[in-house]
Design a protein around this motif. Structure first.
Motif, short mmCIF file in Angstrom:
data_model
loop_
_atom_site.label_atom_id
_atom_site.label_comp_id
_atom_site.label_asym_id
_atom_site.label_seq_id
_atom_site.Cartn_x
_atom_site.Cartn_y
_atom_site.Cartn_z
N GLN A 6 -20.32 42.33 35.63
CA GLN A 6 -20.83 42.23 34.27
C GLN A 6 -22.25 42.80 34.16
O GLN A 6 -23.14 42.43 34.91
CB GLN A 6 -20.83 40.77 33.80
CG GLN A 6 -21.37 40.57 32.40
CD GLN A 6 -20.51 41.25 31.33
OE1 GLN A 6 -19.29 41.09 31.31
NE2 GLN A 6 -21.14 42.01 30.45
N HIS A 13 -13.17 53.14 18.43
CA HIS A 13 -13.50 53.08 19.86
C HIS A 13 -14.86 52.41 20.04
O HIS A 13 -15.84 52.80 19.41
CB HIS A 13 -13.53 54.50 20.44
CG HIS A 13 -13.85 54.54 21.90
ND1 HIS A 13 -12.94 54.17 22.87
CD2 HIS A 13 -14.97 54.87 22.57
CE1 HIS A 13 -13.49 54.30 24.06
NE2 HIS A 13 -14.73 54.72 23.90
N ASP A 14 -14.95 51.41 20.89
CA ASP A 14 -16.20 50.71 21.16
C ASP A 14 -17.01 51.51 22.18
O ASP A 14 -16.71 51.51 23.38
CB ASP A 14 -15.90 49.30 21.69
CG ASP A 14 -17.17 48.50 21.95
OD1 ASP A 14 -18.29 49.01 21.74
OD2 ASP A 14 -17.02 47.33 22.35
N GLN A 39 -18.40 49.60 25.29
CA GLN A 39 -17.52 49.03 26.31
C GLN A 39 -17.75 49.66 27.68
O GLN A 39 -17.74 48.98 28.69
CB GLN A 39 -16.05 49.15 25.90
CG GLN A 39 -15.11 48.42 26.84
CD GLN A 39 -15.39 46.93 26.92
OE1 GLN A 39 -15.50 46.25 25.91
NE2 GLN A 39 -15.52 46.41 28.14
N PRO A 45 -20.86 44.01 25.83
CA PRO A 45 -19.44 43.62 25.85
C PRO A 45 -19.06 42.98 27.19
O PRO A 45 -19.68 43.25 28.22
CB PRO A 45 -18.70 44.94 25.67
CG PRO A 45 -19.69 45.92 25.20
CD PRO A 45 -21.03 45.46 25.69
N SER A 66 -20.26 47.98 29.98
CA SER A 66 -20.04 46.58 30.38
C SER A 66 -19.97 46.40 31.89
O SER A 66 -20.26 45.33 32.40
CB SER A 66 -18.76 46.04 29.74
OG SER A 66 -17.62 46.71 30.26
N PRO A 76 -14.27 44.01 31.98
CA PRO A 76 -12.89 43.66 32.34
C PRO A 76 -12.86 42.87 33.65
O PRO A 76 -13.78 43.00 34.48
CB PRO A 76 -12.21 45.02 32.49
CG PRO A 76 -13.04 45.96 31.68
CD PRO A 76 -14.45 45.45 31.81
#
Length: 191
Positions: free
Chosen positions: A45, A2-3, A6, A37, A9, A40
Motif C-alpha cells: 500500500q 479510468h482511475d 489507481q 486508492p 496505489s 490490490p
C-alpha cells in the motif's frame, strides 16, 4: 471511467520506476489532495508518509538528489523539493533535508544565474529550480542566494526565450516543446 490514481496505489510498482516516479506520485496525490486508492491484495500500500520517506531516503550526502549516481543534479533536486514542499513546515526531517537542498542549489548555480544538466546550460533546469523555490516561498528573482553576477535564475530562464515562439532548450537553439512547457510552468509558479 479510468482511475488515474489507481496505478499509484502499489508502492513497489511506483518505486520500481525510480526516484522521479516517487516524486511525481507524491505531487500527483497532493495536487488535488487526493485519497490514495487501496492497493490490490498482495501489493504494498502506498501512503504519503511512505512516499516522503522513500524520497528522503534517496537524498545524497551533498544534500541533493539524482536520477542515478551519487552526485546531485539540479533538476532532480528541484523536483524532490517540489514534492516535499507541502511537508516543509510540519515535518522537521523534511525541513532539514530541504534546507540542505536549497543551499546546494545556490552553490550549483552558474555564473550566469542558470543551471546545467549533462554539461549544458538549459531552460528546463532553470525552470525546475524556479518552481522549487516558489513552492517554498523563496523569490528566485530577488533572493540573494540565487543571484550570481547580478543575474537571477529567472533572468537565466528568460534568456532562452525565442521571440514570439516559446523557449529553446539551450542558448541560441530552436524552440523546444519541453523547454517551452516547463518555462511556462515556472513563469506561472513565479507569478
Amino acid at each position: 471511467g479510468h482511475d488515474l490514481l489507481q496505478g499509484l496505489s502499489d508502492l513497489d510498482y511506483v518505486d520500481s520506476q525510480g526516484l522521479g516516479s516517487l516524486v511525481y506520485a507524491l505531487i500527483a496525490l497532493d495536487c488535488g489532495d487526493y485519497e490514495v486508492p487501496a492497493a490490490p491484495p498482495g501489493q504494498e500500500q502506498t501512503s504519503r508518509d511512505a512516499l516522503v520517506k522513500a524520497i528522503l531516503d534517496r537524498q545524497l550526502e551533498d544534500g541533493g538528489w539524482a536520477y542515478s549516481g551519487d552526485k546531485a543534479q539540479a533538476d532532480m533536486t528541484a523536483m524532490a523539493i517540489q514534492a516535499l514542499a507541502p511537508y516543509y513546515s510540519e515535518d522537521r526531517e523534511v525541513k532539514g533535508a530541504l534546507d540542505k537542498a536549497v543551499a546546494l542549489l545556490s552553490r550549483m548555480q552558474g555564473s550566469t544565474g542558470g543551471y546545467t544538466s549533462g554539461g549544458t546550460l538549459n531552460a528546463e533546469s532553470a525552470a525546475q529550480v524556479i518552481i522549487a523555490l516558489t513552492a517554498l516561498g523563496i523569490d528566485p528573482y530577488t533572493d540573494s542566494r540565487f543571484i550570481k553576477n547580478e543575474a537571477s535564475v529567472l533572468d537565466s530562464l528568460c534568456s532562452f526565450y525565442v521571440e514570439g515562439e516559446g523557449f529553446s532548450h539551450s542558448s541560441g537553439g530552436a524552440t523546444d516543446e519541453l523547454a517551452t512547457a516547463q518555462a511556462y510552468c515556472a513563469l506561472c509558479a513565479y507569478y
